[in-house]
Design a protein around this motif. Structure first.
Motif, mmCIF file in Angstrom:
data_model
loop_
_atom_site.group_PDB
_atom_site.id
_atom_site.type_symbol
_atom_site.label_atom_id
_atom_site.label_comp_id
_atom_site.label_asym_id
_atom_site.label_seq_id
_atom_site.Cartn_x
_atom_site.Cartn_y
_atom_site.Cartn_z
ATOM 1 N N VAL A 1 -24.164 -11.312 16.880
ATOM 2 C CA VAL A 1 -22.856 -11.868 16.539
ATOM 3 C C VAL A 1 -22.002 -10.752 15.960
ATOM 4 N N GLU B 1 -20.695 -16.684 25.522
ATOM 5 C CA GLU B 1 -20.838 -18.134 25.523
ATOM 6 C C GLU B 1 -22.170 -18.525 26.125
ATOM 7 N N ASN C 1 -18.442 -14.944 17.673
ATOM 8 C CA ASN C 1 -18.375 -16.005 16.671
ATOM 9 C C ASN C 1 -19.621 -16.868 16.802
ATOM 10 N N ILE C 2 -20.319 -17.084 15.712
ATOM 11 C CA ILE C 2 -21.578 -17.824 15.780
ATOM 12 C C ILE C 2 -21.381 -19.263 16.257
ATOM 13 N N GLU C 3 -20.149 -19.784 16.170
ATOM 14 C CA GLU C 3 -19.863 -21.128 16.650
ATOM 15 C C GLU C 3 -20.063 -21.247 18.164
ATOM 16 N N LYS C 4 -20.075 -20.121 18.866
ATOM 17 C CA LYS C 4 -20.251 -20.148 20.313
ATOM 18 C C LYS C 4 -21.723 -20.281 20.721
ATOM 19 N N ARG D 1 -23.881 -22.581 20.937
ATOM 20 C CA ARG D 1 -24.104 -24.024 20.987
ATOM 21 C C ARG D 1 -24.909 -24.400 22.222
ATOM 22 N N CYS E 1 -26.398 -10.312 12.832
ATOM 23 C CA CYS E 1 -25.007 -10.650 12.529
ATOM 24 C C CYS E 1 -24.333 -9.429 11.900
#
Length: 279
Positions: A140, A188, A231-234, A236, A257
């Protein structure tokens, strides 16, 4: 008879021919067979393969199964089992590979002091270690730290310009998986890659690939999954139902990270590299 001039020809159920040449096999269709034999062997083949040549005249051994082995470079045919075992050659440039303090400094800059997560994962990509599973690696950080350069440097072990795209883990026609054991999700996670497929993919020591209009190949070896995002939100995955599922997925990831200080160190280390040839 003309059928006796080519004892090193194999044929698959999809009518794909394999002509042995030293430690490998040249692959071709029936229409290409005459030209390939002439090009590869010449001599007697030029005189005997006349205008009336028909691929059906060639005495070819049938292939009942094709296997790809990540841990060897050689390709052999098991006559008793009618199995073509295809090795995955490594880049010949590795024979002259040398230690680079500049590359090492760049890799160290990715992590906090004392961390060896990245080094351990990189070590797991060695061809002789691909009969064991390994965690997926998630990096990340911003583009400036050289995530693509790192991914491509790893796949270059097998002369692949880039790792296999992550979408191959869910695609029907996924022949790319046979050419490189490193699978890369860039910025992604593919929508179809759910938690169940993810866990199966990184834990399996064998895989099946299906080239379009060709035989399926059975891979012996584990893949190495690399996910790089800014972004760690990606990061998923679908199919996660509860906290237990989240914990199970987290246990199968190794995380790097990159914070602001590490980013600056990475950028400085990249600038110090003389060229991409350092890899």
């Amino acid at each position: 008879e003309r059928s006796e001039i080519n004892p090193q020809v194999l044929i698959s159920s999809k009518q794909i021919y394999y002509i042995q040449q030293n430690d490998s096999y040249v692959q071709c269709t029936a229409c290409q067979l005459k030209d390939v034999l002439r090009e590869q062997f010449g001599g007697a083949y030029n005189s005997e393969l006349g205008a009336a040549f028909d691929a059906k005249d060639i005495k070819a051994s049938p292939i009942h199964r094709i296997e790809r082995v990540f841990t060897t470079a050689e390709t052999v045919f098991n006559q008793d089992a009618h199995t073509l075992v295809k090795g995955l050659p490594i880049n010949p440039r590795l024979e002259s590979a040398r230690y680079s303090a500049k590359v090492a400094a760049w890799l160290v800059a990715y992590q906090p002091a004392g961390s060896t997560v990245l080094e351990q994962w990189l070590a797991s990509t060695r061809p002789d270690r691909l009969l064991s599973g390994a965690k997926a690696l998630a990096i990340v950080g911003p583009k400036s730290i050289g995530k693509q350069l790192l991914a491509c440097a790893i796949s270059n072990i097998w002369s692949a310009p880039k790792p296999v795209k992550g979408g191959n883990l869910t695609a029907q026609f996924n022949a790319e998986l046979a050419n490189c054991p490193v699978v890369w999700c860039d910025e992604e996670i593919p929508a179809a890659l759910n938690s169940e497929i993810f866990r199966e993919a990184i834990g399996a020591l064998s895989h099946t690939v299906e080239p379009k209009n060709e035989e399926k190949e059975h891979i012996r070896g584990a893949i190495r999954l690399l996910c790089t995002v800014n972004n760690i939100e990606k990061l998923r995955l679908g199919g996660i139902k509860n906290a237990t599922d989240i914990d199970a997925i987290a246990e199968r990831f190794a995380f790097v990270c990159v914070n602001e200080a590490q980013e600056k160190a990475c950028v400085a280390s990249l600038a110090a590299l003389d060229s991409v040839s350092e890899f």
